[in-house]
Design an enzyme around this catalytic site. Structure first.
Site, PDB file in Angstrom:
ATOM      1  N   PRO A 119       0.913  -0.921  -0.115  1.00 55.96           N
ATOM      2  CA  PRO A 119       0.294  -0.148  -0.011  1.00 55.96           C
ATOM      3  C   PRO A 119       0.400   1.657   0.162  1.00 55.96           C
ATOM      4  O   PRO A 119       0.735   2.332   1.278  1.00 55.96           O
ATOM      5  CB  PRO A 119      -0.988  -0.056   1.004  1.00 55.96           C
ATOM      6  CG  PRO A 119       0.220  -0.946   2.184  1.00 55.96           C
ATOM      7  CD  PRO A 119       1.257  -1.957   1.184  1.00 55.96           C
ATOM      8  N   CYS A 120       1.408   1.787  -1.120  1.00 58.80           N
ATOM      9  CA  CYS A 120       2.291   2.828  -1.536  1.00 58.80           C
ATOM     10  C   CYS A 120       1.228   3.667  -0.923  1.00 58.80           C
ATOM     11  O   CYS A 120       1.474   5.026  -1.201  1.00 58.80           O
ATOM     12  CB  CYS A 120       2.630   2.569  -2.940  1.00 58.80           C
ATOM     13  SG  CYS A 120       2.144   2.444  -4.268  1.00 58.80           S
ATOM     14  N   HIS A 121       0.447   3.924  -1.411  1.00 58.71           N
ATOM     15  CA  HIS A 121      -1.219   4.820  -1.417  1.00 58.71           C
ATOM     16  C   HIS A 121      -1.236   5.455  -0.431  1.00 58.71           C
ATOM     17  O   HIS A 121      -1.677   6.326   0.684  1.00 58.71           O
ATOM     18  CB  HIS A 121      -2.120   4.512  -1.617  1.00 58.71           C
ATOM     19  CG  HIS A 121      -3.306   3.222  -1.088  1.00 58.71           C
ATOM     20  ND1 HIS A 121      -2.625   2.233  -1.570  1.00 58.71           N
ATOM     21  CD2 HIS A 121      -4.049   3.574  -0.166  1.00 58.71           C
ATOM     22  CE1 HIS A 121      -3.274   1.753  -0.724  1.00 58.71           C
ATOM     23  NE2 HIS A 121      -3.672   2.264   0.157  1.00 58.71           N
TER      24      HIS A 121
END
Length: 164
Positions: A119-121
């Site tokens: 989850p780079c978001h």
């Protein structure tokens, strides 16, 4: 490499498998870009992503992953994977964890081959602004994913996903 492309609330997603592990997830414009090979793992991954978009899943812990990258990138991606659903960390937080600098962490985030699942978001700038996002429609997609997870700091002018 095996591929499965499907429609999501953010457009077409293509998930790729190699050696019984997910190696890539990407937004694409043409759902016929890759020959489709719906393996059991790809179908499981698609189902879990659909559950995630429906608000019924908050982790992908039973999906085997094999992102390709440098040892530094993999170290950053491992740190990203540990960020809980609905929470965020700053690029500086991650940099501290991996003993690096925020700019290098941002580069590793941008090179993440399996967004959403890794989850780079969930990584934002230190001044609490959104920061970059290389998937989908960039910042709009990042806001939608954070909003879906209940993180509403960026709620003003928030785009809405269909069905939410």
């Amino acid at each position: 490499m095996y591929h499965l492309t499907f429609t999501s609330p953010q457009g077409y997603l293509d998930v790729a498998e190699e050696d019984n592990k997910i190696v890539r997830l990407q937004w694409i414009n043409d759902k016929k870009l890759y020959e489709q090979s719906p393996t059991p793992l790809l179908l499981k991954c698609k189902k879990q992503l659909e559950q995630y978009f429906a608000g019924k899943r908050n982790n992908f812990d039973d999906i085997p992953l094999a992102p390709q990258g440098t040892s530094f990138q993999k170290n950053v991606w491992n740190a990203l994977y540990k960020i809980p659903y609905g929470k965020v960390k700053t690029y500086g937080d991650i940099a501290h964890e991996v003993e690096s600098v925020a700019r290098a962490v941002g580069g590793a985030c941008g090179a993440n081959p399996i967004p959403i699942i890794i989850p780079c978001h969930r990584v934002i700038a230190g001044n609490q602004v959104l920061g970059g996002f290389s998937g989908g429609e960039g910042g709009k997609s990042k806001k939608e994913l954070l909003f879906l997870e209940g993180y509403k700091v960026f709620e003003e002018n928030q785009p809405s996903l269909p069905g939410l």
